[in-house]
Every structure is written in structure tokens, then in C-alpha cells.
Design an enzyme around this catalytic site. Structure first.
Site, PDB file in Angstrom:
ATOM      1  N   GLU A  70       6.577  -8.433   4.069  1.00 23.50           N
ATOM      2  CA  GLU A  70       6.489  -9.797   3.532  1.00 23.50           C
ATOM      3  C   GLU A  70       6.083 -10.797   4.604  1.00 23.50           C
ATOM      4  OE1 GLU A  70       8.081  -7.434   2.391  1.00 23.50           O
ATOM      5  OE2 GLU A  70       8.941  -7.756   0.418  1.00 23.50           O
ATOM      6  N   ASN A 111       3.264 -10.867  -4.290  1.00 23.48           N
ATOM      7  CA  ASN A 111       3.408 -10.154  -3.010  1.00 23.48           C
ATOM      8  C   ASN A 111       4.118  -8.823  -3.242  1.00 23.48           C
ATOM      9  OD1 ASN A 111       3.183  -9.613  -0.327  1.00 23.48           O
ATOM     10  ND2 ASN A 111       4.700 -11.095   0.373  1.00 23.48           N
ATOM     11  N   HIS A 132      12.293 -12.536   1.170  1.00 23.05           N
ATOM     12  CA  HIS A 132      13.618 -12.413   0.532  1.00 23.05           C
ATOM     13  C   HIS A 132      14.652 -11.770   1.452  1.00 23.05           C
ATOM     14  CE1 HIS A 132      12.455  -8.111  -0.952  1.00 23.05           C
ATOM     15  NE2 HIS A 132      11.587  -8.506  -0.065  1.00 23.05           N
ATOM     16  N   ARG A 133      14.224 -10.764   2.220  1.00 24.96           N
ATOM     17  CA  ARG A 133      15.216 -10.060   3.068  1.00 24.96           C
ATOM     18  C   ARG A 133      15.654 -10.926   4.259  1.00 24.96           C
ATOM     19  NH1 ARG A 133      15.686  -5.778   0.256  1.00 24.96           N
ATOM     20  NH2 ARG A 133      13.822  -4.850  -0.623  1.00 24.96           N
ATOM     21  N   ASP A 158       8.754  -9.525  -8.453  1.00 28.11           N
ATOM     22  CA  ASP A 158       7.969  -8.290  -8.323  1.00 28.11           C
ATOM     23  C   ASP A 158       7.787  -7.545  -9.645  1.00 28.11           C
ATOM     24  OD1 ASP A 158       7.653  -8.831  -5.663  1.00 28.11           O
ATOM     25  OD2 ASP A 158       8.472  -6.927  -4.934  1.00 28.11           O
ATOM     26  N   ASP A 215      13.825  -1.073   4.879  1.00 30.70           N
ATOM     27  CA  ASP A 215      14.285  -2.326   4.249  1.00 30.70           C
ATOM     28  C   ASP A 215      15.749  -2.608   4.601  1.00 30.70           C
ATOM     29  OD1 ASP A 215      11.764  -2.326   3.189  1.00 30.70           O
ATOM     30  OD2 ASP A 215      12.375  -2.154   1.089  1.00 30.70           O
ATOM     31  N   LYS A 218      12.038 -12.684  -5.059  1.00 29.19           N
ATOM     32  CA  LYS A 218      11.172 -11.482  -5.054  1.00 29.19           C
ATOM     33  C   LYS A 218      11.917 -10.281  -5.628  1.00 29.19           C
ATOM     34  CE  LYS A 218       7.811  -9.011  -2.166  1.00 29.19           C
ATOM     35  NZ  LYS A 218       8.034  -7.590  -2.269  1.00 29.19           N
TER      36      LYS A 218
HETATM   37  O1  LIG Z   1       7.620   2.666  -2.367  1.00 29.39           O
HETATM   38  C1  LIG Z   1       8.415   1.731  -2.378  1.00 29.39           C
HETATM   39  O2  LIG Z   1       9.032   1.384  -3.409  1.00 29.39           O
HETATM   40  C2  LIG Z   1       8.660   1.005  -1.119  1.00 29.39           C
HETATM   41  C3  LIG Z   1       8.312   1.573   0.090  1.00 29.39           C
HETATM   42  C4  LIG Z   1       8.604   0.939   1.394  1.00 29.39           C
HETATM   43  O3  LIG Z   1       7.378   0.488   1.934  1.00 29.39           O
HETATM   44  P1  LIG Z   1       6.566   1.282   3.116  1.00 29.39           P
HETATM   45  O4  LIG Z   1       6.262   2.633   2.638  1.00 29.39           O
HETATM   46  O5  LIG Z   1       5.372   0.403   3.269  1.00 29.39           O
HETATM   47  O6  LIG Z   1       7.479   1.284   4.306  1.00 29.39           O
HETATM   48  C5  LIG Z   1       9.564  -0.237   1.248  1.00 29.39           C
HETATM   49  O7  LIG Z   1       9.558  -1.015   2.428  1.00 29.39           O
HETATM   50  C6  LIG Z   1       9.213  -1.117   0.073  1.00 29.39           C
HETATM   51  O8  LIG Z   1      10.114  -2.191  -0.046  1.00 29.39           O
HETATM   52  C7  LIG Z   1       9.305  -0.325  -1.209  1.00 29.39           C
HETATM   53  C1  LIG Z   2       8.561  -4.355   1.827  1.00 32.34           C
HETATM   54  C2  LIG Z   2       9.047  -4.834   0.695  1.00 32.34           C
HETATM   55  O1  LIG Z   2       8.329  -5.078  -0.430  1.00 32.34           O
HETATM   56  P1  LIG Z   2       6.981  -4.469  -1.054  1.00 32.34           P
HETATM   57  O2  LIG Z   2       7.425  -3.635  -2.209  1.00 32.34           O
HETATM   58  O3  LIG Z   2       6.192  -5.640  -1.467  1.00 32.34           O
HETATM   59  O4  LIG Z   2       6.297  -3.639  -0.006  1.00 32.34           O
HETATM   60  C3  LIG Z   2      10.496  -5.189   0.592  1.00 32.34           C
HETATM   61  O5  LIG Z   2      10.958  -5.441  -0.540  1.00 32.34           O
HETATM   62  O6  LIG Z   2      11.205  -5.221   1.611  1.00 32.34           O
END
Ligand SMILES: O=C(O)C1=C[C@@H](OP(=O)(O)O)[C@@H](O)[C@H](O)C1
Ligand SMILES: C=C(OP(=O)(O)O)C(=O)O
Length: 440
Positions: free
Chosen positions: A353, A94, A399-400, A52, A325, A425
Site C-alpha cells: 500500500e 488499491n 490500513h495496516r 477491497d 502482513d 481497505k
Molecule cells: O494473495 C493474497 O491474498 C495476498 C498476498 C500477499 O501479497 P504478496 O504475495 O504480494 O506478498 C499479502 O501481502 C496480501 O495482503 C494478500
Molecule cells: C498488501 C496488502 O494488500 P493487497 O491485497 O492490495 O496486496 C495488505 O492488505 O496488506
């Protein structure tokens, strides 16, 4: 997509030791963009090195941002807005934290940009962000299905006479993206830029990360509850010189879980009571399940029962909207509870994901567990020792899923993780760190 060789985890019963967390994904990708937009040079340490952040760094380099690699976890960026390169084709894998904020930033700068990702990224919605940016006068075209990447960003005519409206019920990353990009416009604007959230806002703690980091780069956003965010006219990002990136709290959830089921203590370094990440609240979840938690400013120690020797965690029924998460880790821990565990208000799992409600449901059943689920919830029934089945767990390039199902190694039968390499990831070294902490 390359698939890595499967990994068979033999049953283990004990977990103890020290772990140093990799950098936070959410903070790393925000800070990289902020440093790229800010006047001056920024020295980063604690930066996550994973898929990422690699796509974010590669995109920023392509956009003309000077990025110097300064050793493991370190980088030096020389920023400025707008970016020097006005035409680029960016591949963002992703990474939601790269795709959404870069869409907003490039749309406000204007140019000739194409943004794409892996096939799954093209199934993850972005329409609410594109609508909000279009309301500001941005020129964004869908290149595939309406509402989804890939996108083409052209030269719009940005004008914010009215408050910008954004929906936050599908992902908080749309509001984060608008906030992070807002100073690109506000720096030259005569009036404050108002951002109004329409309807429900999910995953709220991530917005607090965004506001905290914007403040570190000199932009103070005022807010009226979760309804209105005000970016002042003349707001400009200025480099704070140095930024330390704390460890990843979502990643910490797997190690907190290990301490909670494997006796412990597991001492997790890099994020603690002073963390700005909402997922640190996972410590409260495992505490309520019966684990012992000691919180230090920058670390956390967890111990708990040894489930492989008959110990049990307390069952739960709770709302996980604030920590979507880390919530997946709680679903895996439910296998060791003293009753059925219900996770509520996790509809966003459907568009991450993979469809995580479907994936969790399917794979927990393979282990022998009874599982029920609905549009935005899942209920997992615990397994008695005699009920466990040896299983090959599909990970759906998530990954999770891979990290959560490593916790199934505390059952009495081996568990095989398919494509364990998908942890790249956010944590390429996960399984070697896991192996260093557990024993039969
Ligand atoms: O802003 C961020 O860093 C994130 C927000 C969350 O997503 P959502 O807002 O879509 O739930 C989380 O699931 C993602 O892993 C990271
Ligand atoms: C939802 C996730 O990733 P993303 O930042 O791509 O949304 C995650 O890391 O669980």
C-alpha cells in the site's frame, strides 16, 4: 482521495474482551472470482464488506455477473465463463487481490478491457504477471509506465504448448492470479496446463489459500513442491453451493497483539487452528514473545503482560517472509520488547500500500524509537517509559499503518493517528472495535 479527521488515542493500559473478526480479504476476493467463474449459483456468507471487496463486486457486476446482495456478509452469485460483457473499464482501487486475478482472468477470456486503480496501484508492479500471460499469447498493453497499471487487455490467442513461466519474487499474487484463471483455458484444452515458478517464491501460504479454494470449486491442482503447478485438461469450476468465509487472520494479528500487551484475555472469533490462512502463524510469534495463546478450531484466546504497568515482551530476530502482513504488527509490538527486534526477508513491504519499510521506520522514530532498516529488513529498538514522545502518526493511505499504530496507545503519552479512515481497505470498523476492548 478523501482524508478522514485525525484520531487522538489517550494512553490505555488494559485490553480484554471478545471480538468477532470481519471476513478474510484474501478469501473473500478469491471466492467472489471463483463463484463468478463457476457453473451454477453460489451462496456466500462471512463475506468482508470493505473497499477491497467492494471494488471486486462492482467489477464483477460490470462484467455481467449476477450478484444478489443477501444481507450483511451474504451474497449470491450466478457464475459462468466467459463473462457476458466483453468490453469494460474497471476501477479496482488499491486491491491487489482484485487487480491481479482479474487481469489474468480477463486476459485469458480476451475482450476489450481497461483496468485501473488509485495512484498507488499504478506504482505497484505487475510486469511479472503480464509477462507470464504474454507467454500464453495474451494481449496486454501498458497504458502508463511499462510494468505497471493501468492496463488494456485485448483479444489474444491463448496457446499453452510450453509450461507457462511466472516469477514470484515480487508478489505471490501473480502465481495466484494465473492459478485462479487457469481453468478458463484448461476447460477447453487437450493437454494439462503447466505453470512453472521461476526463481524465488515469496508469501507461500497465500498459494495454499488459492489451491484450497480452487479445490472447493472442483479444480484439483497438482504441485511439485513450489516449482511446478499442474492444472488438468478439462478442469472446470463448479459451484459447491455454499461457501463460508472465515475471519481475517491478518486482522486477527491486531487483536492478538492487544491481548499480548494489555493483559487480556482477548477472545478472537472467526479463525483458529483450522484456518487456511498463513497469518494465523502470528500466534506463534506472540507466543515466542511471551504471550499465552489458547487455540480453538475457530477462535483463539490471547493474554499477556500489561506493558503499561512495566511488563515486557521478549525480543525477536526472525524471518517474516511467510506472513508479510501480520509482520507489521510485530514491528509495532517491538516497542514493548526487552531488546531490539529484527524483521528479516520483508522486501515485499516496499511495493504494498506504501513503502512499508520506509513508513514504519519514519513513524516509529516519531514516537522516539531508534530504528534501523535496509532493503528487506527493519530493526526496532524498544522504548522505556521516559523515552516516549507524543506524536501525530502519518498512515500513508495504508490500513495496516493505522491499525498497527493503535498499539502505541499502550505507551505513556497520547498518540494521534492521521487519516484513520484508511482502515476501510479491509476493516472500516476497526477503531470502534479497538475502543470497545481497551481501558485506561
Ligand atoms: O494473495 C493474497 O491474498 C495476498 C498476498 C500477499 O501479497 P504478496 O504475495 O504480494 O506478498 C499479502 O501481502 C496480501 O495482503 C494478500
Ligand atoms: C498488501 C496488502 O494488500 P493487497 O491485497 O492490495 O496486496 C495488505 O492488505 O496488506
Amino acid at each position: 482521495m478523501t482524508v478522514s479527521p485525525s484520531l487522538c488515542l489517550p494512553p490505555v493500559s488494559l485490553a480484554a474482551g471478545q471480538v468477532h473478526l470481519p471476513g478474510s480479504k484474501s478469501i473473500s476476493n478469491r471466492v467472489l472470482l471463483l463463484a463468478a467463474l463457476a457453473d451454477g449459483a453460489t451462496q456466500l456468507d462471512g463475506l468482508l464488506d470493505s473497499d477491497d471487496t467492494r471494488v471486486m463486486l462492482a467489477a464483477l457486476r460490470q462484467l455481467g455477473v449476477a450478484v444478489e446482495d443477501a444481507g450483511p456478509g451474504r451474497a449470491r452469485l450466478r457464475g459462468g465463463s466467459p463473462f457476458a460483457v466483453r468490453q469494460a473499464d474497471l476501477f479496482l482501487g488499491n486491491a491487489g487481490t482484485a487487480f491481479r486475478p482479474l487481469t489474468a482472468a480477463l486476459a485469458l477470456m480476451g475482450g476489450d478491457y481497461r483496468l485501473s486503480g488509485v495512484a498507488r496501484m499504478h506504482e505497484r508492479p505487475i510486469g511479472d504477471l503480464v509477462d507470464a500471460l504474454a507467454g500464453l499469447g495474451a494481449d496486454i498493453q501498458y497504458q502508463g509506465n511499462p510494468g505497471y497499471p493501468p492496463l488494456h487487455i485485448g483479444q489474444g490467442a491463448i496457446q499453452a504448448r510450453q509450461p507457462v513461466k511466472v516469477k514470484g519474487s515480487v508478489s505471490s499474487q501473480f502465481l495466484t492470479a494465473l492459478l485462479l484463471a487457469a481453468p478458463i483455458y484448461a476447460a477447453q484444452a487437450e493437454h494439462d496446463l503447466l505453470i512453472d515458478v521461476e526463481g524465488e517464491l515469496i508469501s507461500k501460504p497465500y498459494i495454499l489459500i488459492t489451491l484450497n479454494l480452487m479445490a472447493q470449486f472442483g479444480v484439483q491442482v497438482q504441485r511439485q513442491g513450489w516449482q511446478r503447478f499442474i492444472v488438468p485438461a478439462g478442469a472446470r469450476y463448479r459451484s459447491p453451493g455454499q461457501v463460508h468465509i472465515e475471519g481475517d487472520a491478518s486482522t486477527a494479528s491486531y487483536f492478538m497483539a492487544l491481548g499480548a500487551i494489555g493483559g487480556g484475555p482477548i477472545h478472537i472469533h472467526g479463525a483458529g487452528s483450522q484456518s487456511i490462512q498463513g497469518d494465523m502463524a502470528f500466534a506463534d510469534v506472540i507466543e515466542a514473545m511471551g504471550a499465552s495463546v489458547i487455540r480453538h478450531p475457530d477462535s483463539i484466546e490471547v493474554s499477556g503482560p500489561r506493558v503499561a504497568q512495566g511488563g515486557r515482551l521478549k525480543a525477536f530476530d526472525r524471518d517474516f517472509n511467510l506472513i508479510p502482513d501480520a509482520a507489521m504488527t510485530a514491528a509495532a509490538l517491538a516497542l514493548y520488547a526487552d531488546g531490539p527486534c529484527t524483521l528479516r526477508n520483508i522486501g515485499s513491504w516496499r511495493v504494498k500500500e506504501t513503502d512499508r519499510i520506509h513508513a514504519m521506520h519514519t513513524e516509529l522514530e516519531k514516537l522516539g524509537a531508534k530504528v534501523e532498516s535496509g532493503p528487506d529488513w527493519i530493526r526496532v529498538y524498544p522504548l522505556a517509559p521516559s523515552q516516549w514522545k507524543p506524536a501525530s502518526i502519518a498512515t500513508y493511505d495504508d490500513h495496516r499503518m493505522a491499525m498497527c499504530f493503535s498499539l502505541a496507545a499502550f505507551g505513556p503519552v497520547p498518540v494521534t493517528i492521521l487519516d484513520p479512515g484508511c482502515v476501510s481497505k479491509t476493516f472500516p470498523d476497526y477503531f470502534s472495535v479497538f475502543r470497545g476492548l481497551v481501558r485506561a
